[in-house]
Design a protein around this motif. Structure first.
Motif, mmCIF file in Angstrom:
data_model
loop_
_atom_site.group_PDB
_atom_site.id
_atom_site.type_symbol
_atom_site.label_atom_id
_atom_site.label_comp_id
_atom_site.label_asym_id
_atom_site.label_seq_id
_atom_site.Cartn_x
_atom_site.Cartn_y
_atom_site.Cartn_z
ATOM 1 N N UNK A 500 -15.732 -14.570 -0.046
ATOM 2 C CA UNK A 500 -16.519 -15.778 0.211
ATOM 3 C C UNK A 500 -15.900 -16.644 1.304
ATOM 4 N N UNK A 501 -14.540 -16.645 1.336
ATOM 5 C CA UNK A 501 -13.873 -17.456 2.340
ATOM 6 C C UNK A 501 -14.026 -16.840 3.732
ATOM 7 N N UNK A 502 -13.816 -15.510 3.820
ATOM 8 C CA UNK A 502 -13.962 -14.854 5.114
ATOM 9 C C UNK A 502 -15.390 -14.991 5.640
ATOM 10 N N UNK A 503 -16.376 -14.903 4.732
ATOM 11 C CA UNK A 503 -17.779 -15.044 5.146
ATOM 12 C C UNK A 503 -18.038 -16.459 5.671
ATOM 13 N N UNK A 504 -17.463 -17.472 5.008
ATOM 14 C CA UNK A 504 -17.653 -18.855 5.447
ATOM 15 C C UNK A 504 -17.024 -19.087 6.826
ATOM 16 N N UNK A 505 -15.821 -18.521 7.036
ATOM 17 C CA UNK A 505 -15.164 -18.666 8.330
ATOM 18 C C UNK A 505 -15.980 -18.009 9.431
ATOM 19 N N UNK A 506 -16.516 -16.818 9.150
ATOM 20 C CA UNK A 506 -17.340 -16.119 10.142
ATOM 21 C C UNK A 506 -18.591 -16.916 10.493
ATOM 22 N N UNK A 507 -19.224 -17.518 9.499
ATOM 23 C CA UNK A 507 -20.421 -18.340 9.731
ATOM 24 C C UNK A 507 -20.093 -19.529 10.627
#
Length: 568
Positions: A500-507
């Motif tokens: 979830x954190x990596x996805x948020x950073x990518x967004x």
């Protein structure tokens, strides 16, 4: 309250490191100072109240941690003690051998220089070939560091009394002043011999408590070896002396050094404060003589103004204080007009060394009818407790005035400012320090000399005593931390990479948001122009799992990842 405790700990540690209590050893005071500081820092660093959201250590420090750190510090200190007490001498010897190998000429020159320094005369040579000790017109003295005289009190009581007072070690006194020079009353010596009990008693009666000392002194090639002891010498265990003045006795010439017992009753004018002091009924004219000509008149007039009227002690105190406060102490004098050295000191250049202060004090006292003379010796000294030995060096050579008072005998009147002395009172040497130069005179020390103590054994023993428990406590705490649940559990770094954190950073990057190194999740959200509706939920879960010990919830993380992916 925490700050107050820290201030008190610092004050206590400072007092210990400054040498209080004096009865305690330096090692004990240092160890206690370290422990007090560690305890103070531990109490000062203890936080009170509720915890905030700041990132804290994974485990709070406990008293055992601070105790282990203190033990480790003490262990390191003991190892340093071993290092600095055992290695300097071998290293110095090794360096000398290397110098002899690489630079033999330099090593030979250094050896000659060292031998020459050992064979130099004492700082208190008596007189010149004309049996006079003239005051120098110009001075540029260089103070040496060579040990010159050794005193060993007969017992602990005498040692304690000597440590509690200003020590004046008297080599000789001169009573006659003429043409800017001091000299003995007689040019021909008379022989004084010991009595049947082996003690040679000096003429004159003295009051006061007696101090017994054994004196060790080297032998001077020129034969000027004065009978030496604490000021107020009354008796010495020697066979005979050649006496030239009331307190100028020369020992028989010999190649080896001298060793003899003495008894003294030292007195200074400070010891007589509040006493009803009177002058002797009959005073020899030689003890009241002043220089001739205009200098004698100027000294007489100044004495009348400075001493004023009143009792003997009041007048002496005024004379001493006047000289201490109006003249400048200096080892360098220029005397540009080549004047009489005393006149230059008192009325023109007005600066000089202790011999000029003592001469001025003695002559001012004479000018108001008080018999006076000058004495030479040493003041200060260093006490080596292991050998019960006081050592006086060349830089502690000193001159002072003495006045003759009824019922007390000769009493010290020292006009030199105390701040000008190397050390007015004796100081204690570091525990275990060896008295310098004592081996050359054959000084008899106690069975357990500080210099002969196996410092390296004690140091290593103390290092083990403190270090091993410290290592055990740290090891035990380390093992306990691994078994202490979530706070102490080992964390797999790969598990920290949550979807979830990596996805948020990518967004965020897709939106063109720049993410500098070290940016936290909270900081990243706060930097957005418009935070998503799930931002608080994301932050609360992430910080609870990462920093508050909450167990990870895969379903919750999958839900958060889906919300992030749907974020437009």
């Amino acid at each position: 309250m925490r700050s107050l405790v820290m201030v008190l700990a610092m004050a206590a540690a400072y007092g210990l490191l400054r040498g209080y209590p004096e009865a305690w050893s330096a090692v004990l005071r240092t160890c206690l100072a370290v422990l007090i500081l560690v305890a103070g820092v531990g109490l000062w660093g203890k936080r009170e109240g509720e915890k905030g959201e700041l990132v804290e250590s994974r485990r709070r420090a406990s008293w055992m941690d601070y105790l282990a750190i203190g033990a480790a510090v003490l262990s390191i200190e003991c190892l340093f003690l071993v290092f600095f007490s055992t290695l300097p001498e071998p290293l110095e010897s090794a360096a000398a051998r290397v110098e002899e190998w690489l630079r033999p000429e330099m090593a030979a020159a250094r050896k000659v220089e060292t031998e020459g320094e050992r064979n130099t005369s004492q700082g208190n040579w008596l007189w010149n070939d004309e049996q006079r000790r003239p005051l120098p017109k110009r001075t540029n003295f260089k103070q040496g560091n060579r040990p010159e005289i050794f005193l060993q009190p007969s017992g602990e009581i005498d040692a304690a009394r000597m440590l509690d007072s200003r020590l004046y070690v008297q080599a000789f006194s001169l009573s006659r002043y003429d043409e800017a020079a001091w000299m003995a009353l007689s040019s021909e010596a008379r022989t004084l011999r010991s009595e049947d009990d082996g003690w040679l008693r000096l003429p004159g009666e003295r009051s006061g408590a007696a101090i017994s000392c054994r004196v060790y002194q080297g032998s001077e090639k020129n034969g000027q070896n004065p009978l030496t002891g604490l000021q107020g010498l009354t008796a010495a265990r020697v066979e005979s002396v050649a006496s030239l003045d009331a307190r100028l006795q020369l020992l028989p010439k010999q190649e080896e050094g001298f060793e003899y017992d003495t008894i003294s009753k030292p007195r200074t004018i400070d010891d007589l404060a509040g006493e009803d002091v009177k002058l002797p009924m009959q005073i020899p004219a030689s003890l009241l003589e002043l220089p001739g000509g205009s200098l004698g008149s100027r000294i007489f007039l100044q004495a009348e103004v400075v001493a004023g009227d009143g009792e003997v002690m009041d007048r002496l105190t005024r004379i001493r204080n006047h000289l201490r406060t109006t003249l400048e102490y200096s080892l360098v004098t220029e005397n540009p007009n080549n004047r009489d050295p005393l006149e230059n000191f008192m009325f023109y250049e007005q600066k000089g060394h202790c011999e000029l202060y003592a001469t001025a004090g003695a002559l001012l006292a004479r000018a108001v009818g008080i018999p006076a003379r000058i004495s030479y010796g040493w003041v200060g000294g260093t006490y080596y407790e292991g050998s019960r030995l006081f050592v006086f060096r060349a830089r502690e050579a000193h001159a002072w005035a003495e006045v003759w008072l009824k019922g007390y005998g000769w009493v010290v009147l020292d006009p030199t400012p105390p701040t000008a002395l190397e050390r007015p009172n004796p100081e204690r040497a570091a525990e275990g320090e060896k008295p310098p130069g004592s081996e050359d005179l054959g000084v008899e020390t106690e069975d357990e000399l500080a210099a002969e103590r196996p410092v390296w054994k004690y140091g290593l023993g103390l290092a083990a005593l403190f270090g091993i428990p410290g290592l055990v406590m740290l090891s035990w705490r380390s093992l306990k931390r691994e078994d202490s649940g979530t706070w102490g559990a080992k964390v797999d770094m790969k598990s920290r990479r949550v979807a979830y954190l990596e996805t948020f950073v990518s967004k965020c990057r897709e939106r063109g948001i720049r993410i500098p190194p070290g940016r936290t999740l909270r900081g990243l959200v706060q930097g957005l122009d418009e935070a998503p509706d799930f931002a608080n939920e994301l932050i609360q879960y992430h910080y609870a799992v990462r920093y508050e010990g909450r167990t990870r919830d895969p379903a919750k993380e999958a839900e958060l990842k889906k919300k992030v992916e749907q974020w437009l």
